[in-house]
Motif scaffolding. Structure first.
Motif, PDB file in Angstrom:
ATOM      1  N   THR A   1      49.407  65.669  15.114  1.00  0.00           N
ATOM      2  CA  THR A   1      48.781  64.880  16.170  1.00  0.00           C
ATOM      3  C   THR A   1      47.647  64.022  15.631  1.00  0.00           C
ATOM      4  O   THR A   1      46.840  64.492  14.826  1.00  0.00           O
ATOM      5  N   ILE A   2      47.604  62.774  16.093  1.00  0.00           N
ATOM      6  CA  ILE A   2      46.463  61.890  15.830  1.00  0.00           C
ATOM      7  C   ILE A   2      45.703  61.731  17.143  1.00  0.00           C
ATOM      8  O   ILE A   2      46.255  61.220  18.122  1.00  0.00           O
ATOM      9  N   VAL A   3      44.472  62.207  17.166  1.00  0.00           N
ATOM     10  CA  VAL A   3      43.624  62.123  18.359  1.00  0.00           C
ATOM     11  C   VAL A   3      42.736  60.898  18.206  1.00  0.00           C
ATOM     12  O   VAL A   3      42.081  60.725  17.176  1.00  0.00           O
ATOM     13  N   VAL A   4      42.706  60.057  19.236  1.00  0.00           N
ATOM     14  CA  VAL A   4      41.973  58.794  19.148  1.00  0.00           C
ATOM     15  C   VAL A   4      40.905  58.720  20.236  1.00  0.00           C
ATOM     16  O   VAL A   4      41.204  58.872  21.420  1.00  0.00           O
ATOM     17  N   TYR A   5      39.673  58.495  19.807  1.00  0.00           N
ATOM     18  CA  TYR A   5      38.551  58.254  20.712  1.00  0.00           C
ATOM     19  C   TYR A   5      38.256  56.752  20.745  1.00  0.00           C
ATOM     20  O   TYR A   5      38.556  56.045  19.780  1.00  0.00           O
ATOM     21  N   PRO A   6      37.626  56.258  21.801  1.00  0.00           N
ATOM     22  CA  PRO A   6      37.304  54.823  21.842  1.00  0.00           C
ATOM     23  C   PRO A   6      36.364  54.392  20.715  1.00  0.00           C
ATOM     24  O   PRO A   6      36.506  53.301  20.168  1.00  0.00           O
ATOM     25  N   ALA A   7      35.404  55.251  20.383  1.00  0.00           N
ATOM     26  CA  ALA A   7      34.408  54.925  19.353  1.00  0.00           C
ATOM     27  C   ALA A   7      33.983  56.229  18.682  1.00  0.00           C
ATOM     28  O   ALA A   7      34.738  57.200  18.686  1.00  0.00           O
ATOM     29  N   ALA A   8      32.792  56.251  18.109  1.00  0.00           N
ATOM     30  CA  ALA A   8      32.296  57.464  17.474  1.00  0.00           C
ATOM     31  C   ALA A   8      32.258  58.596  18.495  1.00  0.00           C
ATOM     32  O   ALA A   8      32.060  58.368  19.696  1.00  0.00           O
ATOM     33  N   PHE A   9      32.430  59.817  18.035  1.00  0.00           N
ATOM     34  CA  PHE A   9      32.513  60.964  18.940  1.00  0.00           C
ATOM     35  C   PHE A   9      31.629  62.091  18.415  1.00  0.00           C
ATOM     36  O   PHE A   9      31.222  62.089  17.249  1.00  0.00           O
ATOM     37  N   ILE A  10      31.347  63.035  19.272  1.00  0.00           N
ATOM     38  CA  ILE A  10      30.485  64.161  18.916  1.00  0.00           C
ATOM     39  C   ILE A  10      31.331  65.419  18.763  1.00  0.00           C
ATOM     40  O   ILE A  10      32.169  65.720  19.609  1.00  0.00           O
ATOM     41  N   THR A  11      31.137  66.131  17.672  1.00  0.00           N
ATOM     42  CA  THR A  11      31.804  67.419  17.480  1.00  0.00           C
ATOM     43  C   THR A  11      30.752  68.513  17.358  1.00  0.00           C
ATOM     44  O   THR A  11      29.622  68.262  16.939  1.00  0.00           O
ATOM     45  N   LYS A  12      31.146  69.697  17.714  1.00  0.00           N
ATOM     46  CA  LYS A  12      30.254  70.843  17.595  1.00  0.00           C
ATOM     47  C   LYS A  12      30.910  71.881  16.702  1.00  0.00           C
ATOM     48  O   LYS A  12      32.045  72.292  16.936  1.00  0.00           O
TER      49      LYS A  12
END
Length: 272
Positions: free
Chosen positions: A112-123
């Motif tokens: 799977t390729i997960v796509v966000y609109p721009a930069a994203f936050i991960t924890k």
């Protein structure tokens, strides 16, 4: 009778496993034989100007690999990101550059390729010396997981394809991690082809990595992005970006490194 049934099923299972590679190859060939959609050509022309600088045989090969890649991988949008042909084709073209001329299984661990609109936050969970768990929040442009995912910012994936001469490319970076991880561990030492020597690869890349680390520690400027000094895995990914986007400069300034990457990727972008 029961033993006969068990033996028959075992033989059928062995036959199925033994022929699975041939079935996969036939299926992929049938996908590649389908004419490349005209709408996808328009997307290549609009978003990926590097495509038309490539030799004609590599253009055809890249289109075939894109068709297989897009048939096998799942795209998922997050935070309102729409997944359309523009997103899929733009990302696939850059990801499949790393597969040209190579005996490849199309990123076998990637689902799977997960796509966000721009930069994203991960924890990410972290534990201190006493075992107390905390959540480390980080802002990222992309991330490559060994558990079957690549996560990308669409904004930076698109801009990386549009500007193919700045030495920075998010898609190439994250998919280089996928290639690296095919050995079972992401450590800057991907499985090499039969023509390459692991000792020579290790010698050249280790020396270059250590040089970059020294430059970063002393605050000296460097041609290679100093993010590559983080660890050998990031070094390989950073070098892959520059190999495709600034091949002539890399060849002039780091000739042995360039030759190792040229042998690994089986292409010579400096000739495009």
């Amino acid at each position: 009778m029961a033993i006969y049934i068990i033996l028959t099923l075992a033989i059928l299972a062995i036959f199925w496993i033994a022929t699975s590679g041939k079935r996969k190859a036939r299926k992929r060939q049938s996908i590649a034989n389908v004419p490349f959609p005209a709408e996808w050509r328009k997307i290549l022309r609009k978003n990926l100007p590097f495509f038309y600088k490539m030799p004609a045989d590599l253009q055809l090969q890249l289109k075939n690999k894109m068709q297989i890649f897009l048939a096998e991988k799942n795209f998922v949008g997050r935070k309102g990101q729409e997944i359309d042909d523009e997103v899929r084709v733009t990302i696939a073209a850059q990801a499949c550059l790393l597969l040209l001329n190579r005996n490849t299984d199309f990123y076998p661990f990637l689902k799977t390729i997960v796509v966000y609109p721009a930069a994203f936050i991960t924890k990410h969970a972290q534990y201190d010396h006493s075992g107390v768990k905390t959540q480390d929040a980080r802002v990222l442009l992309g991330e490559s997981w060994t558990r079957g995912q690549v996560i990308l910012s669409w904004h930076h994936s698109a801009s990386g394809g549009a500007d193919f001469e700045d030495g920075h490319n998010l898609v190439i970076h994250e998919f280089a991690h996928q290639l690296d991880g095919e050995s079972g561990v992401t450590n800057g030492a991907p499985p090499l082809n039969n023509e390459q020597n692991y000792q020579e690869w290790s010698k050249v890349l280790s020396e270059e990595f250590q040089t970059l680390q020294r430059q970063a520690q002393r605050g000296h400027s460097s041609f290679l992005d100093q993010y590559g000094a983080t660890n050998p895995a990031e070094f390989f990914a950073v070098c892959s970006e520059v190999f495709f986007e600034k091949p002539i400069q890399l060849k002039e300034l780091h000739r042995e490194l360039y030759q190792q990457l040229k042998s690994y990727y089986q292409i010579d972008p400096s000739q495009w």
